[in-house]
Design an enzyme around this catalytic site. Structure first.
Site, PDB file in Angstrom:
ATOM      1  N   SER A  44       0.840  -1.206   0.000  1.00 46.17           N
ATOM      2  CA  SER A  44       0.000   0.000   0.000  1.00 46.17           C
ATOM      3  C   SER A  44       0.871   1.251   0.000  1.00 46.17           C
ATOM      4  CB  SER A  44      -0.859   0.044   1.269  1.00 46.17           C
ATOM      5  OG  SER A  44      -1.367  -1.205   1.550  1.00 46.17           O
TER       6      SER A  44
ATOM      7  N   THR B 121       3.609   4.818  -3.490  1.00 43.42           N
ATOM      8  CA  THR B 121       4.631   4.320  -4.415  1.00 43.42           C
ATOM      9  C   THR B 121       4.135   3.080  -5.148  1.00 43.42           C
ATOM     10  OG1 THR B 121       6.135   5.031  -2.684  1.00 43.42           O
ATOM     11  CG2 THR B 121       7.134   3.905  -4.528  1.00 43.42           C
TER      12      THR B 121
ATOM     13  N   ASP C  22       6.352  -3.512  -1.476  1.00 44.38           N
ATOM     14  CA  ASP C  22       5.562  -2.603  -0.654  1.00 44.38           C
ATOM     15  C   ASP C  22       6.331  -1.298  -0.435  1.00 44.38           C
ATOM     16  OD1 ASP C  22       3.637  -1.581   1.007  1.00 44.38           O
ATOM     17  OD2 ASP C  22       3.562  -3.310   2.347  1.00 44.38           O
TER      18      ASP C  22
ATOM     19  N   ALA D 128       7.304   2.058   2.153  1.00 40.45           N
ATOM     20  CA  ALA D 128       7.736   2.147   3.554  1.00 40.45           C
ATOM     21  C   ALA D 128       7.753   3.611   3.951  1.00 40.45           C
ATOM     22  CB  ALA D 128       9.128   1.555   3.718  1.00 40.45           C
ATOM     23  N   ASP D 129       7.622   3.841   5.237  1.00 40.90           N
ATOM     24  CA  ASP D 129       7.674   5.219   5.711  1.00 40.90           C
ATOM     25  C   ASP D 129       9.098   5.656   6.014  1.00 40.90           C
ATOM     26  OD1 ASP D 129       4.827   5.836   5.732  1.00 40.90           O
ATOM     27  OD2 ASP D 129       4.724   4.177   7.136  1.00 40.90           O
TER      28      ASP D 129
ATOM     29  N   LYS E  79       6.383   1.084   8.946  1.00 38.99           N
ATOM     30  CA  LYS E  79       5.282   1.017   7.985  1.00 38.99           C
ATOM     31  C   LYS E  79       3.983   1.242   8.729  1.00 38.99           C
ATOM     32  CE  LYS E  79       5.006  -1.991   4.803  1.00 38.99           C
ATOM     33  NZ  LYS E  79       4.552  -0.906   3.903  1.00 38.99           N
ATOM     34  N   GLY E  80       2.973   1.526   7.968  1.00 33.36           N
ATOM     35  CA  GLY E  80       1.679   1.701   8.618  1.00 33.36           C
ATOM     36  C   GLY E  80       1.239   3.140   8.641  1.00 33.36           C
TER      37      GLY E  80
ATOM     38  N   GLU F 296      -0.008  -5.854   5.663  1.00 34.24           N
ATOM     39  CA  GLU F 296       1.297  -5.730   5.000  1.00 34.24           C
ATOM     40  C   GLU F 296       2.300  -6.700   5.606  1.00 34.24           C
ATOM     41  OE1 GLU F 296       1.046  -1.041   3.635  1.00 34.24           O
ATOM     42  OE2 GLU F 296       1.986  -1.535   5.522  1.00 34.24           O
TER      43      GLU F 296
ATOM     44  N   LYS G 217      13.005   8.515   2.410  1.00 37.79           N
ATOM     45  CA  LYS G 217      12.763   7.447   3.389  1.00 37.79           C
ATOM     46  C   LYS G 217      14.047   6.715   3.763  1.00 37.79           C
ATOM     47  CE  LYS G 217       8.375   8.143   2.315  1.00 37.79           C
ATOM     48  NZ  LYS G 217       7.524   7.135   1.709  1.00 37.79           N
TER      49      LYS G 217
HETATM   50  O1  LIG Z   1       2.963   1.213   5.223  1.00 34.56           O
HETATM   51  C1  LIG Z   1       2.281   1.764   4.426  1.00 34.56           C
HETATM   52  C2  LIG Z   1       0.820   1.836   4.571  1.00 34.56           C
HETATM   53  O2  LIG Z   1       0.413   1.236   5.750  1.00 34.56           O
HETATM   54  C3  LIG Z   1       2.901   2.407   3.257  1.00 34.56           C
HETATM   55  O3  LIG Z   1       3.544   1.459   2.491  1.00 34.56           O
HETATM   56  C4  LIG Z   1       3.848   3.429   3.748  1.00 34.56           C
HETATM   57  O4  LIG Z   1       3.120   4.326   4.537  1.00 34.56           O
HETATM   58  C5  LIG Z   1       4.539   4.160   2.641  1.00 34.56           C
HETATM   59  O5  LIG Z   1       3.645   4.866   1.885  1.00 34.56           O
HETATM   60  P1  LIG Z   1       4.083   5.892   0.765  1.00 34.56           P
HETATM   61  O6  LIG Z   1       4.661   5.077  -0.341  1.00 34.56           O
HETATM   62  O7  LIG Z   1       2.797   6.581   0.415  1.00 34.56           O
HETATM   63  O8  LIG Z   1       5.032   6.833   1.396  1.00 34.56           O
END
Ligand SMILES: O=C(CO)[C@H](O)[C@H](O)COP(=O)(O)O
Length: 770
Positions: A501, A504, A557, A559-560, A570-571, A579, A597
């Site tokens: 999610s 990206t 996936d 990541a933050d 994450k999250g 995830e 990140k």
């Molecule tokens: O963990 C997540 C969602 O729960 C996302 O993968 C994470 O927040 C990164 O999102 P983005 O690519 O929008 O920065």
């Protein structure tokens, strides 16, 4: 290839009462224990074919476990009266469904049965059994059979109860796999060497190896595994520990040391031949111990006292290993190499020995069981003196392990725990004494290699539908990361793909779609939440779920924030429960993100805190506990366009808990502590799970951090975007890093930097749902 149930059932029947044969068959045929468990235990088909369950086998401490360890095992019990005939026992066993543990016990015999030896040939365990009624005794079928009605006089040595249990794991779960990766990185030298490979394979396949070794050992009644990974829980810490048991460790340490110290002349590792000398030591290398001129590179045992020190080993490079006289075993005792203290060891409290030696047995968490040997812990010198080094080099660590075994060789088992947090930062140094040129990390790595690019024509060479170019540097770098990761990790042979999610991930799906309908038609895509489900459906890809496909080839996936060890937060979008499930289920888990990140300590860029999914009714208590745990600013995440809290895709609440940097430096410990709070469903810390993290950079290059510490740069001119240069890469970034904003979705959506850019901007890829 799995064998047919018929052939397995056949093997089971043929090997009834011959555990070695059974497991040999099973191991030869099956890739892992999960399948053994599945086929032997859980298939009704076997029963229908009148197969029997595995016979009683003593298997102790075979596997690591996690907090859910009970779910990994399938215990079942059957009581068998001694008077029962073979046929009746067989019949009962046949009726035992979907179970893998057999417990046979009977009333204490009034007498020693006819033909029963005073002490069973496997009697060491027997004596334990009589004492504690808890150790596992090998089942001697004739004993069970012949016991009824004997009037012989009682025999003090005969067991009062026969208790036989079969424990088979249903396999390693991903948490354990992550632990293994962590341990492998911490304790083995970061270089591709045959010994290293051998040890890592053992770690990875320790279930199988342990089983094999148990069978080898059971002839000698040494029922311990080679290695186990346990979670040590002490008031101060809760983290995985590598517990090394027994003689095999001696072989491993010996081989590793030899290799580490060798000047590169001995590239092929052969486990040393096991021949006991009088002292009970493995003496492949010790045949020379009385010789005046030791052969080059032998490790010599030399137990000579000198003052308050005792010389224990002379290493192949002539370094002397000395151990200080033990004053108080519970206090750290120094180990010195060439007069320099390199580490300490101490005996841990008996309660910990109890915990460790009960791992994987029914006595875990119970006090019935009597630990046989003390547990030793290896510590960095700083544990006794704050000014001393806080780390131990890997060669020194193995020298200490080997030294302990040499000192304590009379013990049947020498459990050593390597779990001091200081040891988590073991370093690999190459002072001249070790003569080890650091080998540049090979690109191929082990076992889950990066893909072979040449075998996989880049989808960019195929005509593919492209979405319009991104409108900001950040978006361009997200796409760069996503595309590069897809090109490298989503190969034609990958059929089950996890889609994460975040903002990206649309680029990930975009690139997968570009691989073409032909390759995608027999793939199934598993979403981590509402957003990715929509992406999959809209891209007309086949949607599946993780309950249908619990094994995923690759999950990609966002990541933050990601640190140097590929731990990540994450999250931010609240999807981290699903995830994490998909990350664990995946053979390969890959992160994609923009350059913001890429960090060294989690929490420096993503400041809103660790996302924690909690069951709604427990949130106040959990908040309280988080405050006590070190996050006074932990808050419930509130929704933006709705009154009240954010509700996750699973109907839970999300707490964001910022922790101080000191705590964030050890994310694994923090993760385990938070996870232990009752009511916490999942923590948005993913530790040692990813194989690689791809960061798109502002200059069009991609930085790839690999799980083994390598960092690779893909130059801008080699990037998948280069064919069609992206026109708008010069728009300034919206922010240096995501701001501390509880409404994650809006914080992340990259605002077009200028009105013109905004006007030109084609539809932005979907951002996460919050
Ligand atoms: O963990 C997540 C969602 O729960 C996302 O993968 C994470 O927040 C990164 O999102 P983005 O690519 O929008 O920065």
């Amino acid at each position: 290839m799995l064998p047919s149930l018929d052939s397995l059932a056949e093997a089971v029947i043929n090997s009834f009462f011959d555990p070695r044969q059974l497991l040999d068959e099973a191991f030869n045929a099956l890739p892992n224990l999960q399948d053994v468990a599945f086929h032997l235990g859980f298939r009704k088909g076997i029963e229908k074919r009148r197969a029997v369950l595995p016979p009683p086998i003593e298997v102790l401490n075979v596997l690591g476990f996690d907090t859910d360890w009970k779910r990994m095992k399938a215990p079942a019990r059957i009581q068998v009266e001694r008077s029962w005939s073979d046929e009746r026992i067989r019949h009962s066993l046949r009726r035992l469904k979907a179970k893998l543990s057999v417990d046979i016990s009977d009333r204490p015999p009034s007498s020693r049965p006819e033909g029963m030896p005073h002490r069973s040939p496997l009697s060491r365990q027997d004596t334990h059994d009589t004492r504690s009624s808890s150790m596992i005794v090998p089942w001697d079928r004739s004993v069970v059979r012949s016991s009824a009605g004997s009037n012989d006089r009682p025999d003090v040595h005969s067991p009062t109860s026969y208790r036989i249990e079969v424990w088979m794991s249903t396999g390693l779960n991903a948490t354990t796999r992550a632990d293994i990766r962590h341990l492998q990185r911490s304790y083995l030298p970061p270089q591709a060497s045959p010994v290293h490979e051998w040890l890592t394979i053992m770690l990875h396949r320790r279930a199988q190896s342990a089983f094999r070794y148990i069978f080898t050992y059971s002839a000698h009644q040494v029922q311990v595994p080679l290695l186990s990974v346990v979670h040590m829980s002490t008031p101060a810490s809760y983290h995985p520990a590598l517990v090394l048991h027994d003689f095999e460790l001696l072989n491993a340490a010996h081989a590793l040391l030899k290799h580490l110290i060798a000047d590169g002349a001995d590239p092929r590792f052969q486990p040393p031949q096991r021949r006991s000398n009088q002292a009970g030591l493995i003496d492949e290398q010790y045949a020379h111990e009385n010789n005046t001129t030791p052969p080059a590179r032998a490790i010599q045992r030399t137990l000579a006292p000198s003052g308050s020190w005792r010389r224990v080993l002379v290493l192949p490079d002539d370094a002397r290993v000395d151990v200080a006289e033990v004053q108080d075993p519970s206090q750290p005792t120094q180990v010195a190499i060439d007069g320099k203290v390199v580490g300490l060891y101490r005996t841990l409290p008996r309660s910990l020995a109890l915990v460790i030696s009960a791992v994987g047995t029914p006595h875990e968490h119970s006090a019935e069981h009597v630990p046989k040997f003390p547990l030793l812990e290896i510590l960095a010198p700083a544990a006794a003196d704050a000014t001393a080094p806080a780390t131990i080099s890997i060669p020194d660590l193995w020298a200490i392990v080997y030294t302990l075994h040499t000192l304590l060789h009379t013990q049947e088992t020498i459990p050593v725990v390597l779990d001091d947090p200081a040891l988590h930062s073991l370093y690999y140094r190459t002072p001249s004494r070790w003569r080890l040129p650091p080998t540049p990390p090979s690109h191929s790595g082990w076992p889950d290699n990066p893909v072979h690019h040449h075998e996989h024509p880049s989808p960019s060479r195929r005509p593919a539908k492209r979405s319009p170019p991104p409108t900001s540097t950040v978006e361009a770098s997200k796409r760069l990361a996503a595309w590069t990761a897809v090109d490298r990790h989503i190969l034609p042979e990958h059929k089950v793909i996890g889609i994460g999610s975040g903002s990206t991930v649309p680029y990930v799906v975009e690139r997968i779609v570009a691989q073409g309908k032909k390759v995608n038609k027999d793939r199934v895509f598993i979403p981590t939440g509402f957003q990715s489900k929509e992406l999959i459906v809209n891209a007309q890809l086949l949607l599946g779920d993780v309950d249908q496909y619990p094994v995923i080839d690759v999950t990609i996936d966002g990541a933050d924030e990601v640190d140097h060890d590929l731990n990540c937060i994450k999250g931010g979008g609240g999807c981290h429960l699903r995830e994490k499930v998909l990350a664990e289920a995946a053979d390969t888990f890959v992160l994609v993100a923009d350059y913001r990140k890429n960090s060294s300590v989690l929490g420096t860029m993503f400041k809103q805190g660790i996302p924690i999914e909690v069951v709604p009714f427990a949130y106040t208590k959990i908040l309280q506990n988080l405050h006590l745990l070190g996050s006074p600013n932990a808050v419930l995440r509130m929704a933006k366009a709705k009154a009240g809290p954010v509700v996750s895709d699973n109907g839970n609440f999300i707490i964001d808990a910022p922790f101080p940097e000191e705590m964030m430096k050890d994310p694994y410990t923090l993760l385990t502590r938070i996870k232990m709070l009752t009511g916490v469903v999942e923590v948005g810390l993913f530790c040692h799970m990813a194989k690689a993290a791809y960061f798109g950079n502002q200059d069009g290059s991609v930085t790839i951090k690999w799980h083994d510490g390598r960092v690779e740069q893909v130059r801008a001119d080699k990037s998948p975007l280069v064919e069609k240069p992206q026109p708008v890469l010069s728009v300034p970034d919206p922010a240096p890093a995501p701001a501390a904003d509880p409404s994650h979705g809006s914080a992340k959506a990259p605002p077009p930097a200028t009105a013109a850019a905004a006007a030109n901007a084609p539809a932005e890829p979907a951002t996460k749902a919050s």
